[in-house]
Design a protein around this motif. Structure first.
Motif, mmCIF file in Angstrom:
data_model
loop_
_atom_site.group_PDB
_atom_site.id
_atom_site.type_symbol
_atom_site.label_atom_id
_atom_site.label_comp_id
_atom_site.label_asym_id
_atom_site.label_seq_id
_atom_site.Cartn_x
_atom_site.Cartn_y
_atom_site.Cartn_z
ATOM 1 N N LEU A 127 -70.534 24.650 -9.760
ATOM 2 C CA LEU A 127 -69.804 24.244 -10.962
ATOM 3 C C LEU A 127 -69.727 22.717 -11.065
ATOM 4 O O LEU A 127 -69.878 22.162 -12.162
ATOM 5 C CB LEU A 127 -68.393 24.831 -10.950
ATOM 6 C CG LEU A 127 -67.577 24.587 -12.221
ATOM 7 C CD1 LEU A 127 -66.718 25.810 -12.539
ATOM 8 C CD2 LEU A 127 -66.675 23.365 -12.097
ATOM 9 N N ASP B 262 -72.881 21.636 -12.442
ATOM 10 C CA ASP B 262 -73.343 22.389 -13.616
ATOM 11 C C ASP B 262 -73.628 21.432 -14.780
ATOM 12 O O ASP B 262 -72.806 20.565 -15.113
ATOM 13 C CB ASP B 262 -72.269 23.405 -14.020
ATOM 14 C CG ASP B 262 -72.762 24.338 -15.101
ATOM 15 O OD1 ASP B 262 -72.736 23.914 -16.287
ATOM 16 O OD2 ASP B 262 -73.167 25.456 -14.798
ATOM 17 N N GLU C 80 -73.806 21.996 -17.999
ATOM 18 C CA GLU C 80 -72.895 22.170 -19.140
ATOM 19 C C GLU C 80 -71.546 21.489 -18.864
ATOM 20 O O GLU C 80 -70.967 20.860 -19.757
ATOM 21 C CB GLU C 80 -72.693 23.652 -19.423
ATOM 22 C CG GLU C 80 -73.940 24.348 -19.937
ATOM 23 C CD GLU C 80 -73.656 25.788 -20.314
ATOM 24 O OE1 GLU C 80 -72.458 26.174 -20.320
ATOM 25 O OE2 GLU C 80 -74.602 26.542 -20.595
ATOM 26 N N TRP C 81 -71.078 21.619 -17.627
ATOM 27 C CA TRP C 81 -69.803 20.968 -17.285
ATOM 28 C C TRP C 81 -69.931 19.448 -17.326
ATOM 29 O O TRP C 81 -69.066 18.756 -17.860
ATOM 30 C CB TRP C 81 -69.340 21.438 -15.913
ATOM 31 C CG TRP C 81 -68.406 20.469 -15.246
ATOM 32 C CD1 TRP C 81 -68.621 19.782 -14.098
ATOM 33 C CD2 TRP C 81 -67.117 20.059 -15.707
ATOM 34 N NE1 TRP C 81 -67.563 18.972 -13.796
ATOM 35 C CE2 TRP C 81 -66.605 19.123 -14.772
ATOM 36 C CE3 TRP C 81 -66.336 20.390 -16.799
ATOM 37 C CZ2 TRP C 81 -65.381 18.523 -14.905
ATOM 38 C CZ3 TRP C 81 -65.099 19.787 -16.953
ATOM 39 C CH2 TRP C 81 -64.624 18.858 -16.015
ATOM 40 N N LYS D 198 -65.152 26.303 -24.252
ATOM 41 C CA LYS D 198 -66.348 25.899 -23.497
ATOM 42 C C LYS D 198 -66.057 25.801 -22.013
ATOM 43 O O LYS D 198 -66.824 26.313 -21.181
ATOM 44 C CB LYS D 198 -66.858 24.561 -24.029
ATOM 45 C CG LYS D 198 -67.381 24.626 -25.454
ATOM 46 C CD LYS D 198 -67.836 23.251 -25.945
ATOM 47 C CE LYS D 198 -68.341 23.315 -27.374
ATOM 48 N NZ LYS D 198 -68.771 21.993 -27.885
ATOM 49 N N LEU D 199 -64.943 25.152 -21.665
ATOM 50 C CA LEU D 199 -64.603 25.010 -20.257
ATOM 51 C C LEU D 199 -64.256 26.352 -19.645
ATOM 52 O O LEU D 199 -64.647 26.649 -18.506
ATOM 53 C CB LEU D 199 -63.433 24.039 -20.103
ATOM 54 C CG LEU D 199 -62.952 23.779 -18.673
ATOM 55 C CD1 LEU D 199 -64.091 23.223 -17.825
ATOM 56 C CD2 LEU D 199 -61.763 22.818 -18.662
ATOM 57 N N TYR E 195 -65.387 29.230 -20.451
ATOM 58 C CA TYR E 195 -66.637 29.988 -20.245
ATOM 59 C C TYR E 195 -67.347 29.523 -18.977
ATOM 60 O O TYR E 195 -67.816 30.357 -18.179
ATOM 61 C CB TYR E 195 -67.547 29.815 -21.466
ATOM 62 C CG TYR E 195 -68.920 30.397 -21.285
ATOM 63 C CD1 TYR E 195 -69.138 31.764 -21.349
ATOM 64 C CD2 TYR E 195 -70.013 29.566 -21.005
ATOM 65 C CE1 TYR E 195 -70.404 32.308 -21.166
ATOM 66 C CE2 TYR E 195 -71.279 30.092 -20.812
ATOM 67 C CZ TYR E 195 -71.471 31.460 -20.895
ATOM 68 O OH TYR E 195 -72.719 31.991 -20.707
ATOM 69 N N ILE E 196 -67.413 28.204 -18.779
ATOM 70 C CA ILE E 196 -68.089 27.672 -17.585
ATOM 71 C C ILE E 196 -67.378 28.136 -16.321
ATOM 72 O O ILE E 196 -68.012 28.595 -15.348
ATOM 73 C CB ILE E 196 -68.128 26.126 -17.653
ATOM 74 C CG1 ILE E 196 -68.995 25.671 -18.820
ATOM 75 C CG2 ILE E 196 -68.662 25.553 -16.346
ATOM 76 C CD1 ILE E 196 -68.936 24.175 -19.076
ATOM 77 N N VAL F 126 -67.964 31.926 -15.674
ATOM 78 C CA VAL F 126 -69.299 32.262 -15.166
ATOM 79 C C VAL F 126 -69.348 32.120 -13.644
ATOM 80 O O VAL F 126 -69.817 33.010 -12.928
ATOM 81 C CB VAL F 126 -70.357 31.358 -15.835
ATOM 82 C CG1 VAL F 126 -71.693 31.461 -15.090
ATOM 83 C CG2 VAL F 126 -70.536 31.749 -17.289
ATOM 84 N N HIS F 127 -68.851 31.024 -13.125
ATOM 85 C CA HIS F 127 -68.925 30.778 -11.682
ATOM 86 C C HIS F 127 -67.937 31.654 -10.906
ATOM 87 O O HIS F 127 -68.234 32.056 -9.767
ATOM 88 C CB HIS F 127 -68.659 29.309 -11.398
ATOM 89 C CG HIS F 127 -69.748 28.399 -11.898
ATOM 90 N ND1 HIS F 127 -70.915 28.193 -11.216
ATOM 91 C CD2 HIS F 127 -69.859 27.671 -13.051
ATOM 92 C CE1 HIS F 127 -71.694 27.350 -11.883
ATOM 93 N NE2 HIS F 127 -71.070 27.028 -13.010
#
Length: 585
Positions: free
Chosen positions: A145, A148, A150-151, A169-170, A172-173, A176-177
């Motif tokens: 993460l 990542d 996207e992050w 958005k955050l 979701y990130i 996922v992890h």
């Protein structure tokens, strides 16, 4: 530890522990292998608990320094139902600190379930492996993460301003992890798996929380800017200040609240109430500063109106000072304040302030208007001697039609001078005190009776108790309203008389010169004597016309010169030699 010599080993040592069923020879094995002296079972007494708890010993003659742990045997009758719990605790302790763990059992117990301690070992190894492996998975997912793409992109975007949909958005990130962790750790002990998941989630939230605070800071600045913009537009539209502040504040706080809700992620219970309070404080401070500025502008505008409405008219009234001057000033003050102050009070209604506050502001403006009049009065009082001489000159040198006086000798100079001095004295009386009420005073009468009707007394007599001007205050007049004290009036009058005496003397001299210029015909007896004594000369002129013609021509030339040089105007006041006189004011 010191007695056993373990403290001398420092950090370079090995730990060996042994576990197994009760009375399986664990202590005997350790004594034989490492030269320790743990208590051994008495074969004559049969099976019983020999080692209780965990015992530690230093191995003699073994390098590197070795420490041996002798654990209480399992499956003993002495502990009863508490046996399983203590077995797990001691086994975990041994596995956690030992470099080598020996498991001792009878050869005929190999393959059995309970006798070989399979449940205990299974539980212990499951926990140990779950702890180690879940840590590894959690560290791996945290690193994924942190790197990542996207992050990192989201974090960079936050540095330059707010990001629309930051929370989604955050979230979701992070989700996922965390799901990847759950997939890989699903086969390990549940308690360990959940505990490590909580640690991982806490680390992730600590990593991303600064970005959340950055978003809040941006939303705070944006809310304040929105308030400023909305407030200016509302005020420009003519809406009241208090109503404009309420509407702008509500709109800005709603936008801030929506932005914060959008920035929060579902995995965290982040509280933004403190930031909300900071936004409220920012808005209150800005609104207060704008309120102070607006009130200051309104007050300054009202003061300017009062100044323009009072300064020049009051100055004009003092210039044309009369017995009704203060009455006119009071009427002017009342008229202008009754127009300007209600208008100012009406503008304050939009601020919705308490009546006591608004009335206090109006009272200050009323006092300011009074100070304008009083300051102008003090200014004119400081120039009272100049005003008195101007008034004296105006009355003394002009007739009732305001035409310049020609001193022909028929005028009563002393009466005119007394009237002129009386006018100057009345002017000084008018400027002596500030009269905000129509209550009559005796200042003018005192000045006239003391200064005009009687000569100025000497310094010794001025200090006597009978002198009404031997004082620094006027009767029934507050000291703050006194502009010229009685003693100052007496001193000024003395100086005034001294400086106007020359004007009176000049007028008397002009009268005398006028009389001489217009009274040049000789008496009758002189004319008869001239005719008798000059009879021969008269007859000579009559017999010779040429002499008469020359005499006529000479008269015409002299007349022409007199007209050309305007000699009559130069001598209308007689032949007076004027010397310059310097007067110090």
């Amino acid at each position: 530890m010191a007695t056993a010599g373990v403290a001398e080993c420092g950090l370079s040592y090995a730990v060996v522990s042994i576990m197994g069923p009760q009375s399986s020879g664990k202590s005997t094995l350790l004594n034989q292998l490492f030269g320790t002296n743990f208590r051994e079972m008495d074969a004559f007494r049969g099976r019983s608990q020999t080692t209780k708890g965990i015992w530690i010993a230093h191995c003699v003659g073994v390098e590197p320094c070795t420490v041996v742990l002798d654990l209480e045997g399992t499956d003993g009758r002495e502990r009863g139902e508490d046996d399983t719990a203590f077995e797990k605790q001691s086994a975990l302790f041994a596995l956690a600190i030992s470099d080598i763990v020996l498991i001792n059992m009878w050869c005929h117990d190999i393959g059995r379930e309970q006798a070989a301690n399979k449940p205990l070992l299974k539980t212990v190894f499951q926990v140990m492996v779950a702890t180690v492996r879940c840590d590894e998975i959690a560290n791996e997912k945290f690193g994924c993460l942190a790197s990542d793409a996207e992050w990192l992109e989201l974090e960079n975007a936050v540095q330059s301003g707010s990001v629309q949909g930051f929370g989604k958005k955050l979230g979701y990130i992070v989700d996922v992890h965390m799901q990847e962790y759950d997939k890989e750790a699903v086969y390990f002990d549940e308690a360990v798996r959940k505990a490590k998941r909580q640690v991982l989630e806490s680390r992730i939230l600590n990593l991303v929380q600064p970005a959340f605070h950055k978003v809040l800071s941006y939303l705070r600045s944006k809310a304040l800017e929105k308030l400023k913009s909305d407030l200016n537009l509302s005020l420009e539209s003519g809406k009241g200040f208090a109503a404009s502040v309420r509407e702008s504040t509500e709109s800005s706080l709603n936008e801030f609240d929506q932005g914060c809700a959008d920035a929060v992620i579902k995995q965290a219970d982040w509280d933004y109430s403190k930031m909300l309070e900071k936004v409220r404080r920012d808005i209150e401070e800005h609104a207060f500063s704008i309120c102070e500025r607006k009130l200051s502008e309104l007050t300054s505008r009202a003061k300017e109106k009062l100044r323009k409405a009072l300064v020049e008219p009051v100055e004009s009234l003092f210039d044309a000072a009369s017995q009704t001057t203060w009455e006119s000033i009071r009427n002017l003050y009342k008229r202008e304040t009754e127009v300007i102050l209600p208008e100012f009070l009406n503008t304050l209604s939009g601020f919705e302030m308490e009546s006591a506050v608004s009335e206090g502001m109006v009272l200050k403006l009323r006092d300011y208007a009074r100070s304008i009049v009083e300051n102008k009065a003090k200014e004119e009082a400081n120039k009272v001697l100049m005003h008195m001489k101007e008034r004296f000159t105006t009355v003394f040198s002009h007739d009732k039609d305001s035409m310049p006086r020609v001193w022909t000798g028929k005028e009563d100079v002393r009466a005119i001078a007394k009237d002129a001095r009386s006018a100057a004295l009345k002017l000084m009386s008018m400027l002596a005190v500030i009269r905000w009420d129509d209550k009559p005073d005796r200042i003018e009468n005192i000045l006239i009776s003391t200064l005009l009707d009687s000569p100025v007394e000497s310094k010794s007599s001025s200090a006597s108790s009978g002198d009404p001007l031997a004082s620094t205050t006027w009767e029934e007049v507050p000291a703050k309203h006194t502009l010229i004290t009685p003693a100052q009036c007496k001193s000024l009058w003395k100086q005034f008389k001294s400086e106007t005496e020359f004007t009176i003397t000049q007028a008397v001299t002009a009268q005398q010169a006028h009389r001489r210029a217009n009274g040049g015909m000789p008496p009758l007896w002189a004319m008869v004597a001239i005719a008798i004594l000059g009879f021969n000369e008269i007859m000579a002129l009559l017999r010779n016309p040429m002499y008469l013609f020359l005499l006529f021509v000479g008269y015409l030339v002299a007349k022409a010169l007199a007209v050309q040089l305007d000699i009559g105007r130069e001598f209308q006041n007689g032949m007076i030699e004027l010397n310059p006189i310097y007067v110090t004011l």
